[in-house]
Design an enzyme around this catalytic site. Structure first.
Site, mmCIF file in Angstrom:
data_model
loop_
_atom_site.group_PDB
_atom_site.id
_atom_site.type_symbol
_atom_site.label_atom_id
_atom_site.label_comp_id
_atom_site.label_asym_id
_atom_site.label_seq_id
_atom_site.Cartn_x
_atom_site.Cartn_y
_atom_site.Cartn_z
ATOM 1 N N ASP A 21 0.821 -1.198 0.000
ATOM 2 C CA ASP A 21 0.000 0.000 0.000
ATOM 3 C C ASP A 21 0.861 1.257 0.000
ATOM 4 O OD1 ASP A 21 -1.028 0.214 3.509
ATOM 5 O OD2 ASP A 21 0.901 -0.123 2.582
ATOM 6 N N ASP A 37 -3.803 6.983 2.512
ATOM 7 C CA ASP A 37 -3.713 8.149 3.395
ATOM 8 C C ASP A 37 -3.729 9.448 2.596
ATOM 9 O OD1 ASP A 37 -3.659 6.572 5.629
ATOM 10 O OD2 ASP A 37 -1.483 6.636 5.858
#
Length: 69
Positions: A21, A37
């Site tokens: 990620d 994020d």
């Protein structure tokens, strides 16, 4: 939303052996960052802008209403 992220991490861990990620680009020097994020921060900023814009519009409408009377 957290359940979806947890499931995604679990699937990555099972099928790839690692959780993917983070993005790192090697063609120029840029810090490693987490895409989820980043989009979360962008979404919060957009919601804040829309909230402020809407509150200003309501303020103007109230001012117009008061001045009409």
């Amino acid at each position: 939303m957290k359940l979806g992220g947890a499931m995604g991490n679990f699937i990555d861990r099972v099928f790839k052996g690692e959780v993917v990620d983070m993005i790192q680009v090697h063609f120029f020097n840029f810090p490693v960052f987490n895409v989820a994020d980043s989009f979360l921060c962008i979404g919060v900023i957009v919601v804040m802008i829309l909230f402020l814009k809407e509150s200003r519009n309501r303020e103007k409408e109230l001012q117009e209403l008061v001045h009409k009377e």
